[in-house]
Design a protein around this motif. Structure first.
Motif, PDB file in Angstrom:
ATOM      1  N   UNK A  50      21.377   9.323  34.762  1.00  0.00           N
ATOM      2  CA  UNK A  50      21.772  10.122  33.596  1.00  0.00           C
ATOM      3  C   UNK A  50      20.943  11.397  33.522  1.00  0.00           C
ATOM      4  N   UNK A  51      19.645  11.289  33.790  1.00  0.00           N
ATOM      5  CA  UNK A  51      18.802  12.480  33.760  1.00  0.00           C
ATOM      6  C   UNK A  51      19.183  13.440  34.885  1.00  0.00           C
ATOM      7  N   UNK A  52      19.542  12.907  36.038  1.00  0.00           N
ATOM      8  CA  UNK A  52      19.936  13.764  37.163  1.00  0.00           C
ATOM      9  C   UNK A  52      21.188  14.569  36.843  1.00  0.00           C
ATOM     10  N   UNK A  53      22.040  14.021  35.984  1.00  0.00           N
ATOM     11  CA  UNK A  53      23.277  14.721  35.626  1.00  0.00           C
ATOM     12  C   UNK A  53      23.038  15.927  34.722  1.00  0.00           C
ATOM     13  N   UNK A  54      21.845  16.040  34.130  1.00  0.00           N
ATOM     14  CA  UNK A  54      21.595  17.178  33.249  1.00  0.00           C
ATOM     15  C   UNK A  54      21.648  18.509  33.987  1.00  0.00           C
ATOM     16  N   UNK A  55      21.454  18.488  35.300  1.00  0.00           N
ATOM     17  CA  UNK A  55      21.599  19.719  36.081  1.00  0.00           C
ATOM     18  C   UNK A  55      22.439  19.487  37.338  1.00  0.00           C
ATOM     19  N   UNK A 117       9.519  21.919  30.945  1.00  0.00           N
ATOM     20  CA  UNK A 117      10.888  22.401  30.777  1.00  0.00           C
ATOM     21  C   UNK A 117      10.958  23.899  31.063  1.00  0.00           C
ATOM     22  N   UNK A 118       9.983  24.663  30.558  1.00  0.00           N
ATOM     23  CA  UNK A 118       9.958  26.108  30.796  1.00  0.00           C
ATOM     24  C   UNK A 118       9.937  26.421  32.292  1.00  0.00           C
ATOM     25  N   UNK A 119       9.083  25.719  33.020  1.00  0.00           N
ATOM     26  CA  UNK A 119       8.984  25.964  34.467  1.00  0.00           C
ATOM     27  C   UNK A 119      10.282  25.615  35.185  1.00  0.00           C
ATOM     28  N   UNK A 120      10.887  24.494  34.796  1.00  0.00           N
ATOM     29  CA  UNK A 120      12.098  24.072  35.484  1.00  0.00           C
ATOM     30  C   UNK A 120      13.291  24.963  35.122  1.00  0.00           C
ATOM     31  N   UNK A 123      12.797  27.898  37.397  1.00  0.00           N
ATOM     32  CA  UNK A 123      13.125  27.562  38.781  1.00  0.00           C
ATOM     33  C   UNK A 123      14.629  27.541  39.021  1.00  0.00           C
ATOM     34  N   UNK A 124      15.370  27.098  38.024  1.00  0.00           N
ATOM     35  CA  UNK A 124      16.818  26.980  38.169  1.00  0.00           C
ATOM     36  C   UNK A 124      17.559  28.253  37.769  1.00  0.00           C
ATOM     37  N   UNK A 125      16.831  29.242  37.263  1.00  0.00           N
ATOM     38  CA  UNK A 125      17.446  30.501  36.901  1.00  0.00           C
ATOM     39  C   UNK A 125      18.410  30.402  35.730  1.00  0.00           C
ATOM     40  N   UNK A 126      18.134  29.483  34.800  1.00  0.00           N
ATOM     41  CA  UNK A 126      19.050  29.286  33.680  1.00  0.00           C
ATOM     42  C   UNK A 126      19.009  30.435  32.671  1.00  0.00           C
ATOM     43  N   UNK A 127      17.815  31.055  32.508  1.00  0.00           N
ATOM     44  CA  UNK A 127      17.622  32.035  31.440  1.00  0.00           C
ATOM     45  C   UNK A 127      18.055  31.398  30.113  1.00  0.00           C
TER      46      UNK A 127
END
Length: 340
Positions: A50-55, A117-120, A123-127
């Motif tokens: 379930x956590x893996x599905x968040x991204x 969370x900020x770092x991730x 890393x994922x470029x979500x902005x």
């Protein structure tokens, strides 16, 4: 992690995102300790689909398929399902309900300030295009931990803020109901560095960066990976002194070689000159080949009967759900949601 301080009274909750097969970073960071700890205390191992599905919502089949792959890695390293409760996160709905209550105890700004969370997000470029499930994951992780009343959570040092936020939620909930329903947990960081560098010298071995050696790596895969490893870029001649600090090969020798006295001799020789990179890489390759051969063999054995592995997961998930349901009932009773 000082294993001697862990007692039979402790409860451990840990796990892995089901986004790919596990690698040496997982092994040195957590897996080998889990094998030891399963004989000392209660241990719940979470297959975090379930956590893996968040991204990974656009790639949900990868998440689903790797539930079995991660379970095989657990069994291959020696985790015993009779001693450790291995379960699938998405099949314990009590965790989702707990998380929904905990979200009322945190603010969006607090979630955004969580350093992990900020770092991730960066890393994922979500902005600002952050999936809500990803942003609110600290509440979901708090549900995972508190559902089993875990006292210890083995993590890398980059994950410590997540445990701190879990404990904030625990304190706020207990204060709101004026009784100690939930238990605070302690983050436990492994002694051999919380991060194993990638074979390319990057700060972290990561599935997404492709710089890993998986636990199921073939002999040829291991050989090629060691050949590609970074050493000292300034060590151009065998007779010249080489640098040990930041040398990935020596980092791996420190983490995995069974004869640390030999490793100390190799370091001294390398630093004074006269020892080539090919020699230290050969020591590392031999070490990894010996270590991974039995793990690979056990994995191949279990992989021949996937139905039996799924039955094991079904039994573990049933046990986990029973425990989580008891905690959820206590939480709801404390909030007055036990209407009849």
């Amino acid at each position: 992690m000082n294993l001697d301080t862990i007692s039979s009274q402790d409860i451990i909750l840990t796990g892995d995102r089901t986004t790919g097969q596990l690698h040496l970073g997982h092994y040195v960071g957590s897996l080998r300790n889990r094998v030891i700890l399963q004989d000392r205390c209660a241990q719940f191992l979470l297959l975090a689909d379930a956590q893996a599905l968040t991204d990974n919502m656009g790639n949900y089949l990868k998440v689903r398929d790797n539930v079995l792959q991660v379970a095989l890695d657990y069994l291959a390293v020696g985790i015993d399902p009779a001693k450790s409760t291995i379960f699938i996160q998405s099949l314990v709905p009590e965790l989702t309900e707990l998380a929904s209550y905990y979200l009322n105890l945190v603010t969006v700004s607090r979630l955004e300030r969580n350093p992990t969370i900020k770092d991730e997000i960066k890393q994922r470029g979500y902005e600002r295009d952050i999936p809500a499930g990803f942003l609110t994951y600290p509440a979901a992780q708090a549900a995972d931990i508190t559902a089993f009343k875990a006292t210890l959570v083995p993590v890398g040092d980059d994950q410590i803020p997540m445990i701190e936020q879990t404990n904030e939620i625990v304190r706020r909930f207990n204060a709101s109901v004026d009784q100690p329903v939930l238990v605070e947990a302690k983050a436990v960081v492994p002694e051999v560095g919380s991060r194993l560098p990638g074979i390319d010298g990057k700060a972290k071995m990561s599935k997404s960066l492709g710089n890993t050696i998986t636990l199921s790596a073939s002999p040829d895969d291991i050989r090629q990976a060691v050949k590609m490893m970074y050493t000292d870029p300034n060590h151009l001649r065998v007779d010249e002194p080489g640098q040990v600090e930041g040398n990935v090969v020596f980092t791996y020798l420190d983490a995995f070689h069974p004869d640390q006295a030999l490793v100390a001799e190799l370091k001294a020789h390398y630093q004074r000159g006269g020892l080539g990179d090919t020699v230290i890489k050969k020591h590392l390759e031999d070490c990894l080949q010996d270590m991974l051969a039995p793990i690979r063999a056990r994995r191949e054995h279990y992989a021949q009967d996937p139905a039996a592995v799924l039955d094991m997961l079904k039994a573990g998930t049933r046990r986990a759900r029973d425990v989580a349901a008891r905690t959820l009932a206590e939480v709801k009773a404390a909030m007055g949601l036990n209407y009849y």
